[in-house]
Design a protein around this motif. Structure first.
Motif, mmCIF file in Angstrom:
data_model
loop_
_atom_site.group_PDB
_atom_site.id
_atom_site.type_symbol
_atom_site.label_atom_id
_atom_site.label_comp_id
_atom_site.label_asym_id
_atom_site.label_seq_id
_atom_site.Cartn_x
_atom_site.Cartn_y
_atom_site.Cartn_z
ATOM 1 N N ILE A 59 -1.242 9.172 3.720
ATOM 2 C CA ILE A 59 -1.331 7.781 4.121
ATOM 3 C C ILE A 59 -0.744 7.648 5.523
ATOM 4 C CG2 ILE A 59 0.896 7.180 3.084
ATOM 5 C CD1 ILE A 59 -0.250 4.408 2.486
ATOM 6 N N PHE B 109 1.342 4.158 -2.959
ATOM 7 C CA PHE B 109 1.170 5.590 -2.658
ATOM 8 C C PHE B 109 2.379 6.382 -3.150
ATOM 9 C CE2 PHE B 109 1.872 9.237 0.155
ATOM 10 C CZ PHE B 109 0.654 9.894 0.063
ATOM 11 N N ARG C 262 2.322 15.880 -0.590
ATOM 12 C CA ARG C 262 1.569 14.828 0.064
ATOM 13 C C ARG C 262 2.250 14.458 1.380
ATOM 14 N NH1 ARG C 262 1.281 9.908 -3.602
ATOM 15 N NH2 ARG C 262 3.517 10.293 -3.776
ATOM 16 N N GLU D 102 0.833 -1.203 0.000
ATOM 17 C CA GLU D 102 0.000 0.000 0.000
ATOM 18 C C GLU D 102 0.871 1.257 0.000
ATOM 19 O OE1 GLU D 102 -3.701 1.965 2.566
ATOM 20 O OE2 GLU D 102 -2.430 0.425 3.466
#
Length: 332
Positions: A227, A172, A207, A168
């Protein structure tokens, strides 16, 4: 103590310190059975030298930060909310003399435990812990030793972390520009600090990878530009981020420097203020009380300096320390 619901009162600290000393003797004594060499580190490491004496083992105290060892060239580390300020050599030495008080409260408990091992009493607890020739397990460029004397600087103790990043997290990272990493490690930071970091990153078009840590930090909402992660291979991750915002621990600071990532240090306690000062001295980031777009932008502009520093950070400190320990063991 860190996780308790009830805040620790100042009057509870002596009792907690005594309990810590007794527990150290129980745990270290059992773990050290049959050992030839004992290595201790940490602010209040009382038991290891005594256990080493009782076993006839060689003892080394290793610090991960220069300012935790006495020197006229720097003030002591922050303790119990007090952040000493560097002064003249005379002023620094005076601060180090006052620093002894943090160790004296546990002297009677230490000596009681030593008596149980058939050992004599200790007068100066701090000097007993540090020993005659402490080691400095810090990178000589990032955290140099400013003083003179009988001290060995091995370099930072790093091992090559070959763990893969979670699928994951990989996905990202792959779908956009390098994000900003934010984490406070074992510091019980406020959730608001994490929210400020996310807002600041967004303000500069970045981000965020949020490390939950002991503070169990959470993301507000389900935005695709952020995240949240748990345990991670920082060596692999830091090579893929735009900047590392963190609490200023020795390991995180060194890993970020070795990865060539600009840093924002948010110091809370002990050696963290020192590492923030080193990040600013080397011009690879900022040390600040809070994350703001201005602070983060300034750190991001230090990308080239951070990349250059990474070429000078040594990675053989653990190997050097192991070799020296082996030689000391054979000699003794």
């Amino acid at each position: 103590m860190l996780r308790t619901v009830t805040p620790v009162r100042p009057e509870d600290l002596p009792r907690l310190a005594e309990e810590s000393v007794r527990q150290q003797f129980r745990v270290v004594g059992k773990a050290a059975e049959g050992a030839d060499v004992l290595v201790a580190g940490g602010a209040l490491q009382h038991a290891t030298r005594s256990v080493a004496e009782s076993l006839g083992a060689y003892y080394v105290y290793a610090s991960f930060c220069a300012n935790t060892l006495p020197s006229p060239h720097h003030a002591p580390p922050a303790m119990l909310g007090r952040v000493p300020v560097n002064g003249t050599p005379e002023e620094n030495l005076a601060q180090w003399e006052r620093h002894r008080q943090y160790f004296t409260s546990s002297r009677s408990t230490l000596n009681a435990e030593r008596a149980g091992l058939g050992l004599g009493e200790v007068g100066d607890v701090r000097d007993h812990i540090f020993g005659d020739s402490p080691w400095l397990a810090a990178d000589p460029v990032l955290g140099p030793w400013p003083g003179l004397g009988d001290l060995v600087q091995t370099g930072a103790w790093l091992l090559d972390d070959r763990r893969s990043l979670a699928a994951e997290l990989e996905e990202f990272l792959d779908r956009g520009d390098p994000p900003v990493y934010f984490g406070l490690g074992s510091v019980r930071g406020a959730q608001r600090t994490a929210e400020d970091a996310v807002e600041s990153a967004r303000a500069v078009g970045k981000r965020v990878v949020l490390h939950r840590g002991w503070a169990d930090l959470r993301l507000s909402g389900d935005a695709g530009d952020c995240i949240a992660i748990g345990e991670v291979n920082q060596q692999a991750l830091f090579r893929r981020v735009a900047a590392v915002v963190h609490h200023g621990g020795a390991g995180t600071t060194t890993t970020a420097a070795a990865a060539g990532a600009p840093q924002v240090v948010l110091p809370h306690m002990y050696d963290q203020h020192y590492w923030g000062e080193q990040v600013e001295r080397l011009e690879v980031g900022r040390s600040a009380k809070a994350v703001t777009p201005e602070v983060l932008s300034e750190a991001l502009r230090r990308k080239d300096q951070a990349a250059e520093l990474s070429t000078r950070v040594l990675t053989d400190g653990a190997e050097t320390a192991a070799r020296l320990l082996s030689e000391l063991n054979r000699a003794n």
